[in-house]
Motif scaffolding. Structure first.
Motif, PDB file in Angstrom:
ATOM      1  N   ILE A 219       0.897  -1.582  -0.581  1.00 46.62           N
ATOM      2  CA  ILE A 219      -0.208  -0.137   0.042  1.00 46.62           C
ATOM      3  C   ILE A 219       0.851   1.178   0.083  1.00 46.62           C
ATOM      4  O   ILE A 219       0.584   2.086  -1.336  1.00 46.62           O
ATOM      5  CB  ILE A 219      -1.207   0.015   1.257  1.00 46.62           C
ATOM      6  N   ILE A 220       1.751   1.680   0.606  1.00 41.73           N
ATOM      7  CA  ILE A 220       2.599   2.893   0.941  1.00 41.73           C
ATOM      8  C   ILE A 220       3.584   2.966  -0.281  1.00 41.73           C
ATOM      9  O   ILE A 220       3.839   4.313  -1.257  1.00 41.73           O
ATOM     10  CB  ILE A 220       4.192   2.658   2.045  1.00 41.73           C
ATOM     11  N   GLU A 221       3.864   1.514  -1.273  1.00 42.04           N
ATOM     12  CA  GLU A 221       4.509   1.263  -2.479  1.00 42.04           C
ATOM     13  C   GLU A 221       3.849   1.974  -3.710  1.00 42.04           C
ATOM     14  O   GLU A 221       4.510   3.546  -4.633  1.00 42.04           O
ATOM     15  CB  GLU A 221       5.192  -0.042  -2.971  1.00 42.04           C
ATOM     16  N   VAL A 222       3.002   1.564  -3.566  1.00 40.47           N
ATOM     17  CA  VAL A 222       1.838   1.821  -4.795  1.00 40.47           C
ATOM     18  C   VAL A 222       0.946   3.759  -3.741  1.00 40.47           C
ATOM     19  O   VAL A 222       1.251   4.458  -5.083  1.00 40.47           O
ATOM     20  CB  VAL A 222       0.483   0.958  -4.609  1.00 40.47           C
ATOM     21  N   CYS A 223       1.037   3.997  -3.399  1.00 42.80           N
ATOM     22  CA  CYS A 223      -0.037   5.565  -2.246  1.00 42.80           C
ATOM     23  C   CYS A 223       1.356   6.232  -3.382  1.00 42.80           C
ATOM     24  O   CYS A 223       1.382   7.114  -3.375  1.00 42.80           O
ATOM     25  CB  CYS A 223       0.393   5.448  -0.907  1.00 42.80           C
TER      26      CYS A 223
ATOM     27  N   ILE B 163       1.498   9.312  -6.264  1.00 38.57           N
ATOM     28  CA  ILE B 163       1.207  10.402  -5.302  1.00 38.57           C
ATOM     29  C   ILE B 163       3.259  11.239  -6.854  1.00 38.57           C
ATOM     30  O   ILE B 163       2.739  12.277  -6.893  1.00 38.57           O
ATOM     31  CB  ILE B 163       1.820  10.574  -3.616  1.00 38.57           C
ATOM     32  N   GLN B 164       3.350  10.375  -6.744  1.00 39.91           N
ATOM     33  CA  GLN B 164       4.725  10.638  -7.634  1.00 39.91           C
ATOM     34  C   GLN B 164       4.138  11.144  -9.181  1.00 39.91           C
ATOM     35  O   GLN B 164       4.460  12.181  -9.629  1.00 39.91           O
ATOM     36  CB  GLN B 164       6.506  10.082  -7.452  1.00 39.91           C
ATOM     37  N   GLN B 165       3.198   9.944  -9.474  1.00 43.15           N
ATOM     38  CA  GLN B 165       3.084   9.904 -10.797  1.00 43.15           C
ATOM     39  C   GLN B 165       2.372  11.330 -10.787  1.00 43.15           C
ATOM     40  O   GLN B 165       2.417  11.870 -11.926  1.00 43.15           O
ATOM     41  CB  GLN B 165       2.214   8.923 -11.570  1.00 43.15           C
TER      42      GLN B 165
ATOM     43  N   ASN C  72      -2.698  15.573  -5.224  1.00 45.45           N
ATOM     44  CA  ASN C  72      -4.258  14.808  -4.313  1.00 45.45           C
ATOM     45  C   ASN C  72      -5.464  13.984  -4.894  1.00 45.45           C
ATOM     46  O   ASN C  72      -6.100  13.546  -5.588  1.00 45.45           O
ATOM     47  CB  ASN C  72      -4.677  16.232  -5.032  1.00 45.45           C
ATOM     48  N   VAL C  73      -4.452  12.896  -5.525  1.00 49.60           N
ATOM     49  CA  VAL C  73      -4.008  11.618  -6.625  1.00 49.60           C
ATOM     50  C   VAL C  73      -5.119  10.578  -5.856  1.00 49.60           C
ATOM     51  O   VAL C  73      -5.328  10.886  -4.212  1.00 49.60           O
ATOM     52  CB  VAL C  73      -2.828  10.792  -7.379  1.00 49.60           C
ATOM     53  N   GLY C  74      -6.270  10.281  -5.961  1.00 53.29           N
ATOM     54  CA  GLY C  74      -7.284   9.453  -5.381  1.00 53.29           C
ATOM     55  C   GLY C  74      -7.185   8.071  -5.691  1.00 53.29           C
ATOM     56  O   GLY C  74      -6.728   8.306  -6.842  1.00 53.29           O
ATOM     57  N   LEU C  75      -7.566   6.754  -5.016  1.00 50.59           N
ATOM     58  CA  LEU C  75      -6.543   5.911  -5.895  1.00 50.59           C
ATOM     59  C   LEU C  75      -8.081   4.727  -4.886  1.00 50.59           C
ATOM     60  O   LEU C  75      -8.375   4.846  -3.442  1.00 50.59           O
ATOM     61  CB  LEU C  75      -5.963   5.311  -5.137  1.00 50.59           C
TER      62      LEU C  75
ATOM     63  N   GLU D 115     -10.078   7.393  -2.167  1.00 53.11           N
ATOM     64  CA  GLU D 115      -9.695   8.394  -0.909  1.00 53.11           C
ATOM     65  C   GLU D 115      -8.357   8.996  -1.388  1.00 53.11           C
ATOM     66  O   GLU D 115      -7.991   8.077  -2.827  1.00 53.11           O
ATOM     67  CB  GLU D 115      -9.650   7.646   0.324  1.00 53.11           C
ATOM     68  N   LYS D 116      -8.127   9.578  -1.238  1.00 51.28           N
ATOM     69  CA  LYS D 116      -6.868  10.025  -0.973  1.00 51.28           C
ATOM     70  C   LYS D 116      -4.953   9.140  -0.989  1.00 51.28           C
ATOM     71  O   LYS D 116      -5.755   9.263   0.714  1.00 51.28           O
ATOM     72  CB  LYS D 116      -6.459  11.904  -0.773  1.00 51.28           C
ATOM     73  N   ALA D 117      -4.667   9.140  -1.878  1.00 59.09           N
ATOM     74  CA  ALA D 117      -3.075   8.418  -1.366  1.00 59.09           C
ATOM     75  C   ALA D 117      -2.632   9.273  -0.052  1.00 59.09           C
ATOM     76  O   ALA D 117      -2.517   8.180   0.137  1.00 59.09           O
ATOM     77  CB  ALA D 117      -2.880   7.976  -2.925  1.00 59.09           C
TER      78      ALA D 117
END
Length: 72
Positions: free
Chosen positions: A9-13, A17-19, A23-26, A59-61
């Motif tokens: 989860i932390i890796e994907v978030c 966020i970097q990409q 404000n990215v949601g997932l 939700e926000k990453a």
């Protein structure tokens, strides 16, 4: 929640966020491939997301990452 899932989860978030920015949601589906090869882990994430924390579908990453890092 198992540590392997927390790490994923932390890796994907971090990657999202970097990409796409802060404000990215997932949704919890973002942590899995498009095939159901880990149904137990998928259900664990779904239970954490839906039953335990009653989060919205998206939700926000950054929020999810902070929740996981804090041990929620």
């Amino acid at each position: 929640m198992r540590q392997e899932l927390r790490d994923k989860i932390i890796e994907v978030c971090d990657r999202k966020i970097q990409q796409k920015g802060a404000n990215v949601g997932l949704s919890f589906y973002a942590f899995f491939k498009n095939k159901n090869d880990q149904p137990e882990v998928l259900m664990e994430a779904a239970k954490w997301w839906i039953e335990t924390h009653r989060l919205d579908h998206f939700e926000k990453a950054i929020k999810i990452k902070e929740m996981v890092q804090s041990g929620l």
